[in-house]
Design a protein around this motif. Structure first.
Motif, PDB file in Angstrom:
ATOM      1  N   ARG A 132      -8.518  17.391 -51.465  1.00  0.00           N
ATOM      2  CA  ARG A 132      -9.857  16.885 -51.782  1.00  0.00           C
ATOM      3  C   ARG A 132     -10.446  16.074 -50.636  1.00  0.00           C
ATOM      4  O   ARG A 132     -11.580  16.290 -50.232  1.00  0.00           O
ATOM      5  N   PRO A 178     -13.564  21.660 -52.902  1.00  0.00           N
ATOM      6  CA  PRO A 178     -14.120  21.266 -54.200  1.00  0.00           C
ATOM      7  C   PRO A 178     -13.028  21.265 -55.268  1.00  0.00           C
ATOM      8  O   PRO A 178     -12.052  22.018 -55.185  1.00  0.00           O
ATOM      9  N   ASN A 179     -13.198  20.426 -56.275  1.00  0.00           N
ATOM     10  CA  ASN A 179     -12.201  20.299 -57.339  1.00  0.00           C
ATOM     11  C   ASN A 179     -11.851  21.619 -58.023  1.00  0.00           C
ATOM     12  O   ASN A 179     -10.673  21.855 -58.302  1.00  0.00           O
TER      13      ASN A 179
END
Length: 188
Positions: A140, A146-147
């Motif tokens: 991250r 992106p998550n």
């Protein structure tokens, strides 16, 4: 003219076009290597893991199901699993070694020393995190993924990634809190 996308290159490789491997490796090897380096703290071992991850990609190319996963996500997951295996093996054979610092840029001696201290402190602190938290924080905040992509790479939900990242950052903060001044961080 732009290069073909990952899936096209992988399909071409699977069909026997060995030249399709080079653009895929150029595209993904630097980030895979960076993740392995941060997870393992050892450049040589990170290179071995990165090569193994790419070898596994070449081996599964004929069975690749287009649209099922992104090549980059698959590579992150394989890299993370390989790193986890190596870290577990280390625990049974030897203590973690200090991380090798990458070559410093051209700033002055004092800046280079402070940067090295900061890198070492961060890598030492990262090494103290549980593996899943470490991987979530690296992907991250260092790799800037992106998550949702991290969730796929780690095989967990987006909420789990958020939790792992938050707990990892909080733990890093606690580990490094007493060293702020020594590392040259002064509240202004």
């Amino acid at each position: 003219m732009s290069e073909p996308d990952d899936e096209t290159l992988l399909a071409a490789y699977a069909a026997g076009d060995m030249a399709a491997a080079a653009p895929l490796a150029r595209r993904h090897l630097p980030r895979v290597l960076a993740v392995a380096q941060r997870m393992l703290g050892d450049a040589a071992e990170a290179e071995d893991v990165s090569q193994e991850a790419l070898m596994r990609l070449w081996r599964i190319a004929p069975d690749w199901e287009a649209g099922r996963a992104k090549v980059s996500t698959w590579l992150y997951r394989v890299t993370a699993n390989l790193c986890t295996d190596r870290l577990r093996a280390r625990r049974h054979t030897e203590p973690l070694n200090a991380a090798n610092d990458p070559a410093a840029p051209e700033p002055g001696v004092s800046e280079r020393m402070q940067d090295a201290q900061r890198r070492t402190a961060l890598e030492d602190a990262l090494a103290r995190l549980p593996e899943r938290q470490r991987l979530a924080v690296i992907l991250r905040h260092m790799e800037e993924l992106p998550n949702p992509e991290i969730a796929v790479a780690m095989g967990v939900s987006v909420e789990a990634v958020e939790s792992l990242t938050a707990r990892g950052k909080a733990t890093l903060g606690r580990i490094l809190a007493g060293r702020k001044e020594a590392l040259g961080y002064v509240d202004e």
